[in-house]
Design an enzyme around this catalytic site. Structure first.
Site, PDB file in Angstrom:
ATOM      1  N   TYR A 100     -11.962  76.337   6.009  1.00 21.21           N
ATOM      2  CA  TYR A 100     -11.626  74.952   5.652  1.00 21.21           C
ATOM      3  C   TYR A 100     -12.419  74.527   4.421  1.00 21.21           C
ATOM      4  O   TYR A 100     -11.868  74.010   3.446  1.00 21.21           O
ATOM      5  CB  TYR A 100     -11.922  74.012   6.825  1.00 21.21           C
ATOM      6  N   SER A 139     -14.301  67.489   0.714  1.00 15.90           N
ATOM      7  CA  SER A 139     -15.008  67.316   1.986  1.00 15.90           C
ATOM      8  C   SER A 139     -16.486  67.643   1.831  1.00 15.90           C
ATOM      9  O   SER A 139     -16.864  68.474   0.997  1.00 15.90           O
ATOM     10  CB  SER A 139     -14.396  68.260   3.021  1.00 15.90           C
TER      11      SER A 139
END
Length: 339
Positions: free
Chosen positions: A156, A131
């Site tokens: 995350y 990501s």
């Protein structure tokens, strides 16, 4: 490309997994999809995506959670995959502040089970979703895979960085070719309901105000889902290999002495949040009521993808204009929710 290549897509009922599975089937691959169909967001949307996939003759589906190690191993042993694309993950920066354990379970332990399966039942190439969040506190733009990314600002992001480190370890120890893909703010039809485009569209159509964080000054490298999918498919046969020029005295973060690679897949064109909202208003033919808010914990003020390596290695650069992508999303949303 061979017509008979078999691909495992984890998270196949998810937003990107659905689009990727569909495109792979169209291009002659045999696709096995797995998903745990959890209720992080409306499972009906996942079922709708699966209904479309299940009519494809070269697609098969198994409801499996990445934590079910024995079932994962059994699937690998039976199916003998050529390629694996790991998209299954607990997504969302903000939810990681509320339920951190879900991220360790799905993104770390779950990914370990995939790596172990690739170790014991070898595959030609493991491609996995990282990501743009891994860039964290980095402020040098555009973000390059060659930059150090050791300062995440959400759990995350830390789990996605962990995936890259875990993949490198397995590439080194067991010679598994792995390629990590840092996706930048993906949007499009069948998108996730927790993403800004979906939340904004729903609120505007219901005449409710939208929350505009960082007073709309946030910049994001919004990337249309078809561009993400094309990048993934082009990289599948581009199997990661050791870099002959890698130097331990001056280590390059994006390559290795092991069969390991990293790429950004982003539009290479950051857009201010207020301009994004203005484009959405244009597509909807409606104006948004805006609640201006401060930046949220875990968010970064801007993202901007350097995609030079993607262009150099596979000759591809995402290029869908924002107005075109948003219009496609709005058209889908209106049709889907007026059935």
């Amino acid at each position: 490309m061979s017509q008979t290549k078999k691909v495992l897509v984890t998270g196949a009922a998810g937003f990107i997994g659905f689009h990727l599975s569909q495109k792979l089937c169209q291009q002659g691959f045999e696709v096995v999809g797995i998903d745990n169909l959890n209720d992080y967001y409306d499972p009906n949307l996942k079922k709708s995506r699966l209904d479309i996939l299940k009519v494809l003759s070269t697609f098969s589906f198994h409801k499996i959670d990445l934590l079910e190690k024995e079932r994962i191993d059994q699937l690998f042993e039976t199916e003998k995959f050529h390629y694996v694309v790991n998209l299954a993950a607990q997504a969302g920066v903000r939810y990681s502040l509320v339920n951190p354990y879900a991220y360790i379970d799905a993104n770390v332990t779950g990914f370990l089970n995939i790596l172990e399966a690739c170790r014991h039942y070898p595959v030609e190439h493991l491609v996995y979703a990282s990501s743009s969040s891994v860039y964290g506190a980095n402020s040098k733009m555009p973000f390059s895979v060659h930059h150090n990314v050791d300062h995440p600002v959400s759990l995350y992001a830390a789990t996605k960085k962990s995936n890259e480190l875990m993949a490198h370890t397995y590439s080194n120890l067991y010679n598994i070719p792995t390629t990590g893909l840092r996706f930048f703010t993906v949007y499009g039809p069948y998108g996730r309901p927790d993403m800004a485009l979906f939340l904004f569209t729903k609120a505007i159509l219901e005449n409710r105000p939208i929350d505009v964080y960082n007073n709309g000054e946030m910049k994001r490298d919004f990337t249309y889902v078809d561009d993400i999918v094309e990048g993934v498919i082009k990289l599948l046969p581009h199997v990661a290999s050791p870099s002959p020029s890698w130097d331990g005295n001056n280590p390059d973060a994006a390559s290795s002495f092991a069969p390991y690679a990293l790429y950004n897949i982003g539009n290479n064109n950051p857009v201010k949040l207020l301009d994004f909202i203005s484009t959405l208003e244009q597509a909807l033919g409606m104006e948004a009521q805006k609640n201006m808010m401060p930046i949220q914990d875990g968010d970064v003020p801007a993202t901007f993808a350097d995609v030079d390596d993607l262009i150099k290695d596979v000759g591809f650069k995402p290029a869908t204009p924002l107005i075109e992508g948003i219009q496609k999303f709005v058209d889908w949303y209106r049709e889907y929710y007026t059935k």
